[in-house]
Write an enzyme that holds these catalytic residues in place. Sequence first.
Site, PDB file in Angstrom:
ATOM      1  N   CYS A  65       0.791  -1.189   0.019  1.00 63.25           N
ATOM      2  CA  CYS A  65      -0.108  -0.070   0.109  1.00 63.25           C
ATOM      3  C   CYS A  65       0.630   0.950  -0.065  1.00 63.25           C
ATOM      4  O   CYS A  65       2.058   1.170  -0.311  1.00 63.25           O
ATOM      5  CB  CYS A  65      -1.057   0.007   1.154  1.00 63.25           C
ATOM      6  SG  CYS A  65      -0.401   0.050   2.795  1.00 63.25           S
ATOM      7  N   THR A  67       2.027   2.706   2.552  1.00 62.29           N
ATOM      8  CA  THR A  67       3.102   2.685   3.431  1.00 62.29           C
ATOM      9  C   THR A  67       3.561   1.559   4.007  1.00 62.29           C
ATOM     10  O   THR A  67       4.457   1.022   4.520  1.00 62.29           O
ATOM     11  CB  THR A  67       2.594   3.490   4.840  1.00 62.29           C
ATOM     12  OG1 THR A  67       1.399   2.768   5.053  1.00 62.29           O
ATOM     13  CG2 THR A  67       2.544   4.991   4.715  1.00 62.29           C
ATOM     14  N   HIS A  98      13.830 -15.052  11.919  1.00 65.01           N
ATOM     15  CA  HIS A  98      13.356 -15.115  13.478  1.00 65.01           C
ATOM     16  C   HIS A  98      11.746 -15.079  13.491  1.00 65.01           C
ATOM     17  O   HIS A  98      11.325 -15.650  14.560  1.00 65.01           O
ATOM     18  CB  HIS A  98      13.916 -13.745  14.099  1.00 65.01           C
ATOM     19  CG  HIS A  98      15.313 -13.646  14.146  1.00 65.01           C
ATOM     20  ND1 HIS A  98      16.098 -12.911  15.212  1.00 65.01           N
ATOM     21  CD2 HIS A  98      16.272 -14.462  13.596  1.00 65.01           C
ATOM     22  CE1 HIS A  98      17.404 -12.978  14.882  1.00 65.01           C
ATOM     23  NE2 HIS A  98      17.619 -14.077  14.017  1.00 65.01           N
TER      24      HIS A  98
HETATM   25  C1  RB5 Z   1      -3.906   5.507   0.939  1.00 66.06           C
HETATM   26  O1  RB5 Z   1      -4.013   6.697   0.819  1.00 66.06           O
HETATM   27  C2  RB5 Z   1      -2.839   5.020   2.017  1.00 66.06           C
HETATM   28  O2  RB5 Z   1      -3.567   5.554   3.261  1.00 66.06           O
HETATM   29  C3  RB5 Z   1      -2.826   3.473   2.209  1.00 66.06           C
HETATM   30  O3  RB5 Z   1      -2.362   3.306   0.790  1.00 66.06           O
HETATM   31  C4  RB5 Z   1      -1.528   3.071   3.246  1.00 66.06           C
HETATM   32  O4  RB5 Z   1      -0.464   4.051   3.261  1.00 66.06           O
HETATM   33  C5  RB5 Z   1      -2.560   2.627   4.803  1.00 66.06           C
HETATM   34  O5  RB5 Z   1      -1.721   2.332   5.754  1.00 66.06           O
END
Ligand code: RB5
Length: 146
Positions: A65, A67, A98
């Site tokens: 995603c 992050t 681990h």
């Molecule tokens: C999308 O904008 C973003 O919030 C999602 O991809 C992710 O980073 C959430 O944890």
Amino acid sequence: MKIAMGSDHAGHTLKVEVEKVLQEMDVEIEDYGCNCTESVDYPDYAQPVAERVAAGEVDKGILICGTGIGISISANKINGIRAAVCHDVFSAKASRAHNNSNILAMGERVVGPGLAGEIVKAWLETDFEGGRHADRVDKMMAMEEK
Ligand code: RB5
């Protein structure tokens, strides 16, 4: 080896890049989307991948995603899943050796495709060490609600 892949819109472009790396490694891919850059919800893509991994229908999963955080938290809601967000090679190897991670999560807004490819290779090529780590993983998994 068979890998289930999933991403939201913010991870779609990196998912395509990671799939190229997997194809070069002759890894079979099950792609659960998304296949767009329009806004979608990451739990909708984490769930099918996590369920395939938990059922033992694929060897491992990779989720992306923006992050790596939301999609990994979502995947970890499924019993049997140990999803690890890794943005460096050392952590990727340690999460296998681990923690016996069975899903690798990354963020397209955090790592570029070159580093992501190295992380994926390191993660796939590292085995779980077992031993004292197995005792800890067993304790961790015992915390799941049945
Ligand atoms: C999308 O904008 C973003 O919030 C999602 O991809 C992710 O980073 C959430 O944890």
